[in-house]
Design an enzyme around this catalytic site. Structure first.
Site, PDB file in Angstrom:
ATOM      1  N   TRP C 340      -4.600  -2.243   1.611  1.00 45.94           N
ATOM      2  CA  TRP C 340      -5.253  -3.122   0.651  1.00 45.94           C
ATOM      3  C   TRP C 340      -6.729  -3.338   1.024  1.00 45.94           C
ATOM      4  CZ3 TRP C 340      -6.925  -8.199   2.037  1.00 45.94           C
ATOM      5  CH2 TRP C 340      -7.616  -8.819   0.996  1.00 45.94           C
ATOM      6  N   HIS C 341      -7.009  -3.427   2.327  1.00 47.61           N
ATOM      7  CA  HIS C 341      -8.408  -3.627   2.724  1.00 47.61           C
ATOM      8  C   HIS C 341      -9.268  -2.444   2.313  1.00 47.61           C
ATOM      9  CE1 HIS C 341      -8.506  -7.432   4.745  1.00 47.61           C
ATOM     10  NE2 HIS C 341      -7.447  -7.137   5.465  1.00 47.61           N
ATOM     11  N   GLY C 342      -8.669  -1.266   2.251  1.00 47.54           N
ATOM     12  CA  GLY C 342      -9.428  -0.087   1.853  1.00 47.54           C
ATOM     13  C   GLY C 342      -8.789   1.141   2.454  1.00 47.54           C
TER      14      GLY C 342
END
Lengths: 79, 424, 421
Positions: C340-342
């Protein structure tokens, strides 16, 4: 066997903890329940009592002591 | 209930009042002159000193100690023993240079820097070191300009401008070189020739007050240690009392001892570290360099316009390039001299008659410290021209500005194939 | 017409939430009527919505005007999914439709997160500041509807919940039922004064965190340390250790400061948004840490990812051993958080590292429990548990967390693979 006795046995089976004398104590603070244990308890309750306890229902404010869980089970059974 | 509200909001209101006081009143010593700080700021060459107004204003308005603005660029950082700041200090001249400009600073940067000290420059003298290297065909690099630009300069410009032709041109250049400039809307108005409204000016004034105070609090902490590390130790190396012959001998001796690893008379360090392995590739690398046609000529006119506006009597110094090095890199000396002619014509035709033209002396030994910067005897030559101008009373100049120097015509004027004096 | 709108949006100033002192001055000035009304027991619903909308628009003006269009499209998309599922769930309850609704709800976020990884670091046009946090809110709603605990939703409240201005860009992540209850009720004067008092304190503390401490660690300390570390290069060096601590503190004070602002502004509006941080560097274990760090996110993952994973695994008896079940769930949970962060190697390994740490933490707790039981049976006292063991726990946890933040920062990526000297 009544619901309370069954719940106590269930928790003893699952988590090796006897909550007979601490039915009003917060089970999360006491280190007996955590998120993993919560789900295990839900599954066990579903099987044992034939009720459906939604994961998001079992909040940490209203299902956090032995007595509150007993009340919750009763509520769902009668619903 | 009221007590509770007072307990909640009382501290907030007190804090707001304090913050506003700090912002609008400024430090208690903001009008005080502090010689130690002024002297450090004058030679610090820190970007903060250039960007901000406070230290410049403090030093240049000091009535007990005379600081003279020395506008220029990277040459000020060539601090050998004969650097003007060191000579002024060693021989207790009645002035000290306040060095303004570093690597990458060009005419437009100086123009906006001058905005902050227009009051302090009124009817004073100044030194302007104008490098033909500024006048390249490619426009001033945005990054370098933005590095030296500040909100304080923008505000000073907005406050000083009166909508003249030069003001409008300066605003256009600013927007082009720095598209996201602070206060873009107001600068756009100036560029469009609109008058700033009273509200606009009030806003400028208010913002300026806050900025100036912030500046007065903080810029004193970024004045470096050039004075202690690079100026004072060298002051002690110079012969006392002043003796031109001894100084020259010392310059030759120092130059000789520091230019041993190359045949160009370039400082050993510079040759090793800055030229180093690129040396072979630099042969004839500058053959196509051209300083004769450039937007810089119009920018330079902005500087002249500003100097005239403040009735500043300035002496202009035009440096040479290192002849031996120029021969190696193929820099065209004819082109260089044509650029010098063009600059000089722009100066003298408008009444800027104090020009110290060193541009033909790049072949004298130990005149240049490296490829394009004065050093040792070059600094002494600089001093011979500049010191008398600053120390002695000079007749007040009469400037007659020609706006045609702000034009594509002049930028693109070719001084190699045309006589510059034909440009009107 | 469209062209005119775009030009107008581009000409407006761009104000990032809580970005500069001026922002607070304007925001607080606009909030005064809300605060006064709230004090007298009334909620100015329309005024509050207009102010919120105005401040949301200026988040996406100027050069980032296209984000405003992405936001509008996104909200329409989510509204359709949430209300369609709501209508469906009233009558039926099937897994495929539920899974489909969740998938469609996170689809825009997936696009936005994956695009830079496969498209040379370019941002997706669907993206806008805050998309993840809006997704958390709507996905939680769908899950609670499936569970049957969320039965009634209103369009107006839904939009206010999704577009709740104080928290739109980076949380804290609220829950619909909690939000609705606050929104439909006005706190008593006593309660509101308590909220005001806290709001003032949080704002001041936020200023200290974000504009003093985060500036100190992030700008004054971190920048030169990075330069030194890159100059020395290699696999590891001392300045990189400095980068680790400076970045860790910068991350905390910056984000905690922002969260304090968001909570404070929510309180002024009479909405008791949950807190996001609770002295995380005092955590004595990694499990404790996730109860103190970015709380609204970690609880969201606990409730909507971890517990559901465990539920499926336990219910279907996938693993015989409950410890394997929890271990797999921890690692998957943290990996998803990493993704989700990347989609970069350092975010994913950050997630994996925390997943492993949770498993080890759990194993240690079980071991301790077992040992203590044996000791009790043998008539001995339990293993020592005192301020020294707590201190040791804090120190170990802190070092681990700081190291994981170094990974998270992406600085190692720069040091190892993109260090142009």
């Amino acid at each position: 066997m009544d619901i309370q006795a069954e719940l106590i046995e269930m928790i003893d089976d699952l988590f090796m903890e006897d909550i007979t004398d601490i039915m009003d104590e917060d089970l999360y603070n006491a280190g007996i329940l955590d998120s993993m244990g919560t789900v295990e308890l839900i599954v066990a309750m579903e099987e044992k009592f034939g009720i459906k306890v939604p994961v998001s229902e079992l909040g940490r404010d209203d299902w956090n002591t032995g007595n509150k869980i007993v009340a919750g089970i009763k509520g769902l059974k009668n619903a | 209930m009221l007590k509770r509200l007072a307990l909640i909001f009382g501290p907030v209101i007190a804090a707001v009042v304090l913050v506003l006081a700090v912002l609008f009143v400024g430090p208690f010593d903001k009008h005080k002159h502090n010689l130690a700080t002024e002297e450090q700021a004058a030679v610090s060459l820190s970007p903060t000193v250039f960007r901000q107004a406070h230290l410049k204003q403090m030093a240049l308005s000091d009535e007990d100690h005379r600081f003279v603005p020395f506008f220029g660029s990277s040459e000020w950082n060539r601090m050998d023993a004969f650097h003007p700041a060191i000579l002024a200090r060693a021989y207790h001249r009645d002035y000290q240079p306040f060095l303004l400009g570093q690597k990458g600073a060009e005419a437009l940067t100086q123009y906006f820097g001058m905005q902050q000290i227009s009051k302090e420059m009124h009817h004073k003298k100044a030194v302007f070191f104008v490098s033909p290297q500024w006048f390249t065909k490619a426009d001033q690099q945005g990054a370098a300009f933005q590095f030296y630009f500040s909100k304080s300069q923008a505000l000073a410009f907005l406050k000083n401008q009166t909508g003249t032709y030069a003001d409008r041109y300066a605003a256009k250049r600013l927007l082009k070189t720095y598209p996201n400039v602070p206060y873009r809307d107001l600068i756009q108005k100036v560029a469009d020739g609109q008058k700033l409204s009273t509200l606009d000016l009030q806003y400028v004034k208010l913002t300026q007050t806050v900025h100036d105070n912030e500046d007065a609090y903080f810029s004193r902490y970024d004045i470096g240690d050039n004075l202690k590390n690079r100026v004072i130790p060298k002051v002690k190396e110079l012969p006392q009392p002043y003796n031109a012959e001894q100084l020259d001998a010392k310059a030759v001796a120092l130059g000789e001892s520091q230019t041993r690893n190359n045949k160009f008379g370039i400082l050993d360090n510079f040759f090793t570290n800055r030229i180093g392995r690129t040396f072979p590739a630099l042969r004839n690398a500058q053959a196509h360099f051209d300083y004769t046609q450039s937007a810089e000529y119009s920018d330079f006119q902005l500087d002249l316009d500003q100097l005239a506006k403040t009735h500043t009597n300035a002496i202009f110094v035009i440096p040479p390039v290192n002849s031996k090095w120029a021969k190696y890199t193929g820099l065209n000396q004819g082109m260089y001299q044509a650029a010098v002619r063009k600059i000089k014509y722009q100066l003298t035709s408008q009444g800027f008659n104090n020009v110290l033209d060193l541009s033909r002396r790049g072949n004298e030994p130990f005149f240049m410290e490296d490829t394009i910067h004065l050093g040792w005897r070059g600094w002494l030559a600089f001093d011979h021209g500049v010191a008398p101008f600053l120390e002695h009373e000079q007749p007040a100049p009469t400037y007659h500005l020609n706006n045609h120097f702000i034009s594509q015509d002049w930028n693109n004027f070719d001084p190699i194939n045309n006589d510059v004096t034909t440009f009107k | 017409m469209m062209q005119g709108l775009i030009q107008w949006l581009q000409s407006l100033p761009n104000w990032q939430p809580y970005g500069e002192p001026k922002y607070f001055a304007f925001l607080l000035a606009f909030l005064i009527p809300i605060v006064v009304a709230m004090f007298f027991g009334r909620r100015l619903k329309i005024y509050q919505s207009l102010v919120s909308l105005g401040f949301i628009v200026v988040m996406y003006t100027g050069a980032s005007y296209h984000q405003l269009f992405a936001l509008v499209a996104y909200v329409i998309w989510q509204t359709i999914i949430v209300f369609a599922y709501h209508a469906y769930r009233k009558k039926y309850d099937t897994f495929p439709i539920f899974a489909g609704a969740v998938f469609l709800a996170i689809l825009p976020l997936i696009f936005v997160k994956v695009t830079p990884a496969i498209n040379d670091g370019n941002m997706s046009l669907l993206g806008f500041l805050g998309i993840s946090y809006l997704t958390f809110r709507s996905v939680a709603m769908i899950m609670e509807m499936r569970d049957g605990v969320l039965t009634e939703i209103k369009l107006s409240t839904f939009l206010r919940f999704m577009l709740f201005m104080p928290t739109i860009s980076s949380g804290p992540i609220d829950r619909y039922r909690r939000f609705e209850e606050d929104y439909d009720n006005v706190p008593t004067r006593e309660e509101y004064l308590d909220l005001l008092e806290k709001a003032v304190w949080y704002l001041m503390l936020g200023f200290f965190y974000k504009y003093v401490l985060a500036y100190f660690f992030g700008t004054i300390l971190l920048a030169p340390l990075k330069v030194d570390a890159l100059a020395q290069g290699g696999f590891m060096n001392w300045p990189t250790v400095g980068v680790m601590y400076a970045y860790g503190f910068d991350l905390f004070f910056d984000f905690a400061g922002y969260s304090l602002f968001a909570v404070a502004i929510s309180y002024l509006m009479g909405i008791k948004i949950p807190m996001n941080f609770n002295q995380p560097f005092k955590a004595a274990s990694i499990k404790d840490f996730w109860n103190r760090w970015h709380i609204s996110l970690s609880f969201w993952f606990r409730d909507f990812v971890f517990m559901r994973l465990v539920f499926v695994l336990v219910k279907n008896k996938i693993f015989k051993n409950r410890n394997v079940t929890s271990g797999v769930a921890y690692i998957l949970n943290m990996l998803i958080m990493g993704f989700w962060h990347g989609v970069t190697w350092y975010y994913i390994s950050y997630g994996l590292l925390h997943g492993i740490a949770m498993v080890l933490n759990d194993a240690w707790l079980r071991k301790k429990k077992k040992v203590n039981k044996e000791r009790r049976l043998a008539g001995k006292g339990p293993l020592p548990s005192n301020k020294w063991t707590t201190a040791l726990g804090i120190i170990v946890t802190f070092q681990f967390v700081m190291f994981s933040f170094l990974l998270f920062s992406g600085f190692l990526n720069q040091l190892w693979f993109h260090n142009i000297k």
